[in-house]
Scaffold this active site. Structure first.
Site, PDB file in Angstrom:
ATOM      1  N   LEU A 194     -50.972   6.167  35.864  1.00 44.10           N
ATOM      2  CA  LEU A 194     -51.812   7.238  35.311  1.00 44.10           C
ATOM      3  C   LEU A 194     -50.993   8.250  34.511  1.00 44.10           C
ATOM      4  O   LEU A 194     -49.866   8.583  34.857  1.00 44.10           O
ATOM      5  CB  LEU A 194     -52.552   7.958  36.450  1.00 44.10           C
ATOM      6  CG  LEU A 194     -53.447   7.070  37.320  1.00 44.10           C
ATOM      7  CD1 LEU A 194     -54.127   7.908  38.406  1.00 44.10           C
ATOM      8  CD2 LEU A 194     -54.490   6.338  36.482  1.00 44.10           C
ATOM      9  N   HIS A 207     -55.554   9.566  31.263  1.00 46.84           N
ATOM     10  CA  HIS A 207     -56.445   9.294  32.397  1.00 46.84           C
ATOM     11  C   HIS A 207     -56.946  10.602  33.014  1.00 46.84           C
ATOM     12  O   HIS A 207     -58.110  10.704  33.400  1.00 46.84           O
ATOM     13  CB  HIS A 207     -55.703   8.502  33.478  1.00 46.84           C
ATOM     14  CG  HIS A 207     -55.233   7.154  33.047  1.00 46.84           C
ATOM     15  ND1 HIS A 207     -53.899   6.834  32.929  1.00 46.84           N
ATOM     16  CD2 HIS A 207     -55.911   6.028  32.698  1.00 46.84           C
ATOM     17  CE1 HIS A 207     -53.769   5.590  32.554  1.00 46.84           C
ATOM     18  NE2 HIS A 207     -54.971   5.067  32.384  1.00 46.84           N
ATOM     19  N   GLN A 255     -57.324 -10.037  31.762  1.00 48.92           N
ATOM     20  CA  GLN A 255     -57.361  -9.456  30.416  1.00 48.92           C
ATOM     21  C   GLN A 255     -56.006  -9.483  29.708  1.00 48.92           C
ATOM     22  O   GLN A 255     -55.887  -9.000  28.594  1.00 48.92           O
ATOM     23  CB  GLN A 255     -57.925  -8.040  30.443  1.00 48.92           C
ATOM     24  CG  GLN A 255     -57.024  -7.007  31.080  1.00 48.92           C
ATOM     25  CD  GLN A 255     -57.736  -5.659  31.240  1.00 48.92           C
ATOM     26  OE1 GLN A 255     -58.563  -5.478  32.131  1.00 48.92           O
ATOM     27  NE2 GLN A 255     -57.440  -4.720  30.364  1.00 48.92           N
ATOM     28  N   VAL A 296     -55.696  11.332  23.947  1.00 52.39           N
ATOM     29  CA  VAL A 296     -54.757  12.404  24.310  1.00 52.39           C
ATOM     30  C   VAL A 296     -53.380  11.995  23.801  1.00 52.39           C
ATOM     31  O   VAL A 296     -52.969  10.837  23.964  1.00 52.39           O
ATOM     32  CB  VAL A 296     -54.732  12.628  25.833  1.00 52.39           C
ATOM     33  CG1 VAL A 296     -53.726  13.712  26.205  1.00 52.39           C
ATOM     34  CG2 VAL A 296     -56.120  13.012  26.330  1.00 52.39           C
TER      35      VAL A 296
HETATM   36  O1  PAF Z   1     -58.597   0.418  29.754  1.00 50.50           O
HETATM   37  C1  PAF Z   1     -58.180  -0.059  30.831  1.00 50.50           C
HETATM   38  O2  PAF Z   1     -57.355   0.516  31.546  1.00 50.50           O
HETATM   39  C2  PAF Z   1     -58.696  -1.416  31.290  1.00 50.50           C
HETATM   40  O3  PAF Z   1     -58.917  -2.245  30.207  1.00 50.50           O
HETATM   41  C3  PAF Z   1     -59.935  -1.330  32.189  1.00 50.50           C
HETATM   42  C4  PAF Z   1     -61.119  -0.736  31.445  1.00 50.50           C
HETATM   43  C5  PAF Z   1     -59.618  -0.487  33.404  1.00 50.50           C
HETATM   44  C6  PAF Z   1     -60.344  -2.727  32.666  1.00 50.50           C
HETATM   45  O4  PAF Z   1     -59.326  -3.342  33.397  1.00 50.50           O
END
Ligand code: PAF
Length: 281
Positions: free
Chosen positions: A33, A37, A61, A177
């Site tokens: 983070l 975030h 992903q 940001v």
């Molecule tokens: O943007 C991200 O951090 C990721 O793509 C998400 C939306 C948490 C999905 O894993």
């Protein structure tokens, strides 16, 4: 911050709150983070009664297994940040919790939205994002979810996913940001040396310049100029695109009446960075 690893106990806790009329805001993350975030958590706290942040590094992903294994994992520091931000709940599910064996795979189709830019250069990436966000939405069942606009294409894909699944979750995009240098905040910045960070500020600078120059130069010439400047700064450009802000289809002539964004992706060493900027709102 209240930490949950199991969906059942999270849902029981949230259901009790919802029965008392509380609204649930959701900030899905992959951890590591940073202030980007935090801005999502603050916005969520502003408009919802209870805020859930999830941390799950989603393997589906990533196109490169090395990118997945090298992705920063800093759970203790993340919990400290969530405490500091007064985030109500951390949902920290295991892989088995997110992807149980009996789960049916969904075939997503986002049409042209997923064929350009990140979709073109990271095949399968958005199917993986859609898969995990759909699961996380099922597990958390929020009223509203918050995403950073650095991942602008992801934001549009998730909005489309929510429409396709007829979910009544409001999808909110929050402004990028930046560090004081202009570099867009990203968990991947942790992998950059000071020198690489300095070099990477060219991305923001050139997008900013472009915004000032739309009266003076053609779209094609601006793209050439940016490519040259980014290469000169020692980065390897993957794409620079000027596109319609809703359809993401590239434009070739300026039209200030049409919402338009500029998008860039480039490598500095092995680290891939993206950034974008509103050109016409
Ligand atoms: O943007 C991200 O951090 C990721 O793509 C998400 C939306 C948490 C999905 O894993």
């Amino acid at each position: 911050v209240n930490i949950f690893e199991q969906t059942n106990s999270l849902q029981a806790h949230l259901n009790a709150l919802k029965q008392n009329g509380k609204t649930v805001g959701f900030v899905p993350t992959m951890g590591a983070l940073h202030d980007g975030h935090c801005s999502l958590i603050r916005e969520a706290k502003e408009v919802c009664d209870v805020v859930v942040c999830s941390i799950f590094v989603n393997p589906t992903q990533f196109n490169e297994t090395s990118d997945f294994s090298n992705y920063p994992r800093t759970i203790d520091a993340d919990i400290d940040i969530l405490e500091r931000e007064n985030c109500d709940i951390l949902f920290h599910p295991s892989h088995k919790e997110v992807y149980p064996k009996n789960i049916a795979p969904t075939d997503f189709d986002f049409g042209k939205l997923e064929l350009v830019m990140e979709g073109e250069h990271r095949p399968g990436h958005f199917k993986g994002v859609a898969m995990v966000v759909k699961r996380l939405f099922e597990m958390v069942q929020p009223d509203q979810a918050f995403f950073g606009l650095k991942d602008y294409q992801q934001f549009l894909i998730i909005r489309e996913l929510t429409n396709q699944l007829s979910l009544s979750i409001k999808i909110t995009g929050c402004p990028i940001v930046r560090e004081n240098s202009g570099l867009a905040m990203s968990s991947r910045n942790q992998h950059l040396s000071e020198q690489q960070k300095e070099g990477a500020t060219v991305l923001h600078r050139m997008l900013h310049d472009l915004k000032q120059n739309t009266e003076k130069e053609s779209v094609a010439l601006e793209k050439q100029k940016i490519t040259a400047a980014v290469t000169q700064a020692g980065l390897e450009i993957e794409y620079i695109e000027i596109a319609d802000a809703n359809s993401l289809q590239p434009i070739s002539d300026w039209d200030s009446t049409r919402p338009t964004n500029a998008f860039i992706a480039a490598f500095t060493g092995p680290v891939r960075l993206i950034d974008n900027m509103i050109i016409f709102a």
